[in-house]
Design an enzyme around this catalytic site. Structure first.
Site, PDB file in Angstrom:
ATOM      1  N   CYS A   3      32.764  39.597  45.338  1.00  0.00           N
ATOM      2  CA  CYS A   3      34.070  39.138  44.860  1.00  0.00           C
ATOM      3  C   CYS A   3      34.627  40.225  43.947  1.00  0.00           C
ATOM      4  CB  CYS A   3      33.893  37.818  44.107  1.00  0.00           C
ATOM      5  SG  CYS A   3      35.305  37.343  43.088  1.00  0.00           S
ATOM      6  N   CYS A   6      34.694  39.202  40.254  1.00  0.00           N
ATOM      7  CA  CYS A   6      33.354  39.176  39.642  1.00  0.00           C
ATOM      8  C   CYS A   6      32.908  40.602  39.329  1.00  0.00           C
ATOM      9  CB  CYS A   6      32.350  38.472  40.550  1.00  0.00           C
ATOM     10  SG  CYS A   6      32.510  36.666  40.509  1.00  0.00           S
ATOM     11  N   ASP A  29      47.092  43.504  35.711  1.00  0.00           N
ATOM     12  CA  ASP A  29      47.235  43.482  37.172  1.00  0.00           C
ATOM     13  C   ASP A  29      47.491  44.912  37.655  1.00  0.00           C
ATOM     14  OD1 ASP A  29      48.099  41.023  39.382  1.00  0.00           O
ATOM     15  OD2 ASP A  29      48.518  43.110  39.913  1.00  0.00           O
ATOM     16  N   HIS A  45      32.398  32.153  38.582  1.00  0.00           N
ATOM     17  CA  HIS A  45      33.123  32.286  39.852  1.00  0.00           C
ATOM     18  C   HIS A  45      33.531  30.909  40.372  1.00  0.00           C
ATOM     19  CE1 HIS A  45      34.353  33.999  43.715  1.00  0.00           C
ATOM     20  NE2 HIS A  45      33.886  32.860  44.211  1.00  0.00           N
ATOM     21  N   GLY A  92      49.861  31.429  48.479  1.00  0.00           N
ATOM     22  CA  GLY A  92      49.902  32.889  48.378  1.00  0.00           C
ATOM     23  C   GLY A  92      48.720  33.494  47.637  1.00  0.00           C
ATOM     24  N   HIS A  97      39.131  33.966  43.558  1.00  0.00           N
ATOM     25  CA  HIS A  97      38.498  33.725  42.245  1.00  0.00           C
ATOM     26  C   HIS A  97      39.681  33.341  41.360  1.00  0.00           C
ATOM     27  CE1 HIS A  97      35.426  35.108  38.970  1.00  0.00           C
ATOM     28  NE2 HIS A  97      36.443  34.511  38.341  1.00  0.00           N
ATOM     29  N   HIS A  99      42.701  32.825  39.140  1.00  0.00           N
ATOM     30  CA  HIS A  99      43.319  33.732  38.165  1.00  0.00           C
ATOM     31  C   HIS A  99      44.676  33.187  37.750  1.00  0.00           C
ATOM     32  CE1 HIS A  99      43.863  35.084  42.315  1.00  0.00           C
ATOM     33  NE2 HIS A  99      45.069  35.483  41.993  1.00  0.00           N
ATOM     34  N   HIS A 101      48.117  34.172  36.227  1.00  0.00           N
ATOM     35  CA  HIS A 101      48.988  35.320  35.981  1.00  0.00           C
ATOM     36  C   HIS A 101      49.778  35.055  34.703  1.00  0.00           C
ATOM     37  CE1 HIS A 101      48.983  37.146  40.175  1.00  0.00           C
ATOM     38  NE2 HIS A 101      48.542  35.929  40.457  1.00  0.00           N
TER      39      HIS A 101
HETATM   40  P1  5GP Z   1      47.227  36.348  43.938  1.00  0.00           P
HETATM   41  O1  5GP Z   1      48.200  36.833  44.982  1.00  0.00           O
HETATM   42  O2  5GP Z   1      45.874  36.024  44.527  1.00  0.00           O
HETATM   43  O3  5GP Z   1      47.780  35.267  43.075  1.00  0.00           O
HETATM   44  O4  5GP Z   1      47.040  37.554  42.945  1.00  0.00           O
HETATM   45  C1  5GP Z   1      46.079  38.557  43.072  1.00  0.00           C
HETATM   46  C2  5GP Z   1      46.479  39.648  42.113  1.00  0.00           C
HETATM   47  O5  5GP Z   1      45.359  40.491  41.898  1.00  0.00           O
HETATM   48  C3  5GP Z   1      47.612  40.550  42.639  1.00  0.00           C
HETATM   49  O6  5GP Z   1      48.708  40.484  41.741  1.00  0.00           O
HETATM   50  C4  5GP Z   1      46.977  41.935  42.705  1.00  0.00           C
HETATM   51  O7  5GP Z   1      47.868  42.963  42.324  1.00  0.00           O
HETATM   52  C5  5GP Z   1      45.783  41.809  41.755  1.00  0.00           C
HETATM   53  N1  5GP Z   1      44.643  42.639  42.106  1.00  0.00           N
HETATM   54  C6  5GP Z   1      44.021  42.683  43.316  1.00  0.00           C
HETATM   55  N2  5GP Z   1      42.990  43.549  43.287  1.00  0.00           N
HETATM   56  C7  5GP Z   1      42.946  44.063  42.026  1.00  0.00           C
HETATM   57  C8  5GP Z   1      42.100  45.002  41.380  1.00  0.00           C
HETATM   58  O8  5GP Z   1      41.151  45.556  41.960  1.00  0.00           O
HETATM   59  N3  5GP Z   1      42.364  45.277  40.079  1.00  0.00           N
HETATM   60  C9  5GP Z   1      43.392  44.695  39.397  1.00  0.00           C
HETATM   61  N4  5GP Z   1      43.561  45.043  38.124  1.00  0.00           N
HETATM   62  N5  5GP Z   1      44.211  43.783  39.974  1.00  0.00           N
HETATM   63  C10 5GP Z   1      44.011  43.488  41.269  1.00  0.00           C
HETATM   64 ZN    ZN Z   2      34.349  35.905  41.644  1.00  0.00          ZN
END
Ligand code: 5GP
Ligand code: ZN
Length: 115
Positions: A3, A6, A29, A45, A92, A97, A99, A101
């Site tokens: 993950c 993680c 992000d 997780h 979306g 995992h 998160h 925002h």
């Molecule tokens: P989701 O679309 O799942 O709500 O948001 C995932 C977020 O994780 C996206 O805004 C994306 O830019 C961010 N993200 C994905 N991979 C990484 C990473 O390796 N490092 C960081 N800092 N952010 C990431």
């Molecule tokens: Zn995880």
């Protein structure tokens, strides 16, 4: 555990960490959509909101309290900001995992408007 988040928590993958305590971790992000765009995640997780259990109630509260502190640190408390948790395919969610925002630092517009 394969993950990305993680691995970010374990520092196997580098990130710009902005907050960490025993239960919660927060980092910038990688593709910010606003001047301030931080992801607040539980160290445990948990795939999505759908997988939360009663016993996680306190943990979810800690994520929101952490976001309040981070907003203050980034000086966006007074102007205001947005908290967002995407869930599942139609929500979306890209990373499985949970998160939260934290998005701010500019005037934000709604992503979904009524027809
Ligand atoms: P989701 O679309 O799942 O709500 O948001 C995932 C977020 O994780 C996206 O805004 C994306 O830019 C961010 N993200 C994905 N991979 C990484 C990473 O390796 N490092 C960081 N800092 N952010 C990431
Ligand atoms: Zn995880």
């Amino acid at each position: 555990m394969d993950c990305i988040f993680c691995k970010i928590i374990s520092k196997e993958i580098q990130s710009e960490i902005v907050f960490e305590d025993e239960d919660v971790f927060a980092f910038k992000d990688i593709h910010p959509i606003a001047p301030v765009h931080i992801l607040i995640i539980p160290k445990k997780h948990i795939e999505s909101i759908n997988d939360l259990k009663e016993e996680d109630t306190n943990l979810v509260g800690k994520m929101i309290i952490a976001s309040k502190k981070i907003a203050k640190d980034f000086d966006i408390s007074e102007k205001g900001y947005k908290l967002l948790i995407r869930t599942g395919e139609w929500g979306g969610q890209e990373v499985p995992h949970i998160h939260l925002h934290l998005i701010g630092g500019a005037k934000l517009y709604e992503e979904i408007r009524p027809e």
